[in-house]
Structures are given as C-alpha cells and as structure tokens.
Motif scaffolding. Structure first.
Motif, PDB file in Angstrom:
ATOM      1  N   GLU A 103      10.862   5.099  -8.249  1.00 12.25           N
ATOM      2  CA  GLU A 103      10.478   4.357  -7.048  1.00 12.25           C
ATOM      3  C   GLU A 103      11.531   3.174  -7.072  1.00 12.25           C
ATOM      4  O   GLU A 103      11.484   2.291  -8.054  1.00 12.25           O
ATOM      5  CB  GLU A 103       8.963   3.871  -7.214  1.00 12.25           C
ATOM      6  N   VAL A 104      12.221   2.914  -5.940  1.00 13.90           N
ATOM      7  CA  VAL A 104      13.090   1.717  -5.653  1.00 13.90           C
ATOM      8  C   VAL A 104      12.452   0.836  -4.750  1.00 13.90           C
ATOM      9  O   VAL A 104      12.060   0.972  -3.769  1.00 13.90           O
ATOM     10  CB  VAL A 104      14.370   2.213  -5.238  1.00 13.90           C
ATOM     11  N   ASP A 115       0.176  -5.015 -11.917  1.00 12.84           N
ATOM     12  CA  ASP A 115      -0.947  -3.802 -11.738  1.00 12.84           C
ATOM     13  C   ASP A 115      -1.105  -2.832 -12.884  1.00 12.84           C
ATOM     14  O   ASP A 115      -2.127  -2.245 -13.001  1.00 12.84           O
ATOM     15  CB  ASP A 115      -0.920  -3.141 -10.294  1.00 12.84           C
ATOM     16  N   LEU A 116       0.139  -2.124 -13.016  1.00 14.22           N
ATOM     17  CA  LEU A 116       0.249  -1.151 -14.211  1.00 14.22           C
ATOM     18  C   LEU A 116      -0.465  -1.471 -15.399  1.00 14.22           C
ATOM     19  O   LEU A 116      -1.125  -0.900 -16.050  1.00 14.22           O
ATOM     20  CB  LEU A 116       1.318  -0.550 -14.346  1.00 14.22           C
ATOM     21  N   THR A 117      -0.023  -2.856 -15.709  1.00 13.22           N
ATOM     22  CA  THR A 117      -0.652  -3.334 -17.207  1.00 13.22           C
ATOM     23  C   THR A 117      -2.180  -3.528 -17.037  1.00 13.22           C
ATOM     24  O   THR A 117      -2.740  -3.570 -17.742  1.00 13.22           O
ATOM     25  CB  THR A 117       0.150  -4.251 -17.624  1.00 13.22           C
ATOM     26  N   ALA A 148       0.895  -1.245   0.111  1.00 19.15           N
ATOM     27  CA  ALA A 148       0.016   0.030   0.005  1.00 19.15           C
ATOM     28  C   ALA A 148       0.898   1.505  -0.089  1.00 19.15           C
ATOM     29  O   ALA A 148       0.548   2.174  -0.487  1.00 19.15           O
ATOM     30  CB  ALA A 148      -0.968  -0.017   1.263  1.00 19.15           C
ATOM     31  N   PHE A 149       1.902   1.226   0.594  1.00 21.96           N
ATOM     32  CA  PHE A 149       2.968   2.330   0.693  1.00 21.96           C
ATOM     33  C   PHE A 149       3.340   2.508  -0.660  1.00 21.96           C
ATOM     34  O   PHE A 149       3.683   3.663  -1.118  1.00 21.96           O
ATOM     35  CB  PHE A 149       3.880   2.251   1.959  1.00 21.96           C
ATOM     36  N   MET A 150       3.821   1.640  -1.404  1.00 21.51           N
ATOM     37  CA  MET A 150       4.348   1.753  -2.882  1.00 21.51           C
ATOM     38  C   MET A 150       3.425   2.341  -3.659  1.00 21.51           C
ATOM     39  O   MET A 150       3.587   3.417  -4.380  1.00 21.51           O
ATOM     40  CB  MET A 150       4.803   0.319  -3.304  1.00 21.51           C
ATOM     41  N   VAL A 151       2.047   1.853  -3.658  1.00 13.25           N
ATOM     42  CA  VAL A 151       1.006   2.400  -4.504  1.00 13.25           C
ATOM     43  C   VAL A 151       0.812   4.034  -3.903  1.00 13.25           C
ATOM     44  O   VAL A 151       0.650   4.853  -5.015  1.00 13.25           O
ATOM     45  CB  VAL A 151      -0.203   1.906  -4.244  1.00 13.25           C
ATOM     46  N   VAL A 155       0.190   8.949  -5.367  1.00 12.28           N
ATOM     47  CA  VAL A 155      -0.297  10.044  -4.743  1.00 12.28           C
ATOM     48  C   VAL A 155       1.053  10.875  -4.511  1.00 12.28           C
ATOM     49  O   VAL A 155       0.983  12.216  -5.168  1.00 12.28           O
ATOM     50  CB  VAL A 155      -0.939   9.718  -3.389  1.00 12.28           C
ATOM     51  N   LYS A 156       2.083  10.609  -3.900  1.00  6.49           N
ATOM     52  CA  LYS A 156       3.002  11.397  -3.362  1.00  6.49           C
ATOM     53  C   LYS A 156       3.825  12.000  -4.601  1.00  6.49           C
ATOM     54  O   LYS A 156       4.126  13.325  -4.692  1.00  6.49           O
ATOM     55  CB  LYS A 156       4.038  10.505  -2.560  1.00  6.49           C
TER      56      LYS A 156
END
Length: 68
Positions: free
Chosen positions: A42-43, A66-68, A18-21, A26-27
């Motif tokens: 994003e590493v 998820d992006l695809t 959830a933090f990566m998303v 968002v960030k």
C-alpha cells in the motif's frame, strides 16, 4: 488493486483514511483469498507530505500507529 505482477498487488492511495483501511483490511484480503496475490503493498504519503494535501488524507504514520 492498481497493479498486479507475479502475485504482488500494489495499491496507490492518496485519498481519505477510510479508503486506505478498506484497501489493506478488505481488498487485499479478498485478492489473497482468491489467489491473485501472495503479498500486497500500500503506497501512501508520509505525514509531512499529507499535510500539504487536502484534509483527511491517509498517511503512513497514522496507519502504522493504528496497527500497533
């Protein structure tokens, strides 16, 4: 953002998915709209490395799927 240099934002994430998303969706968007960055990185670990860590750790292959 963990690091900012010359309009490039870098975020290191070895935490929960959830933090990566949040970081990517968002960030990074907020920092871009404020003019702090032009691009972001994003590493995250790959799946094989994430399997050696605690449960629920985000990894590259999951987010790419998820992006695809």
């Amino acid at each position: 953002m963990d690091f900012l240099k010359e309009k490039l934002g870098i975020e290191i994430q070895f935490g929960k998915y959830a933090f990566m998303v949040y970081n990517v969706c968002v960030k990074t968007t907020i920092f871009k709209k404020l003019g702090f960055i032009e691009a972001g990185v994003e590493v995250v670990p790959v799946k094989e490395f994430a399997n050696e860590m605690s449960t629920g750790v985000s990894y590259f292959e999951l987010f790419a799927w998820d992006l695809t």
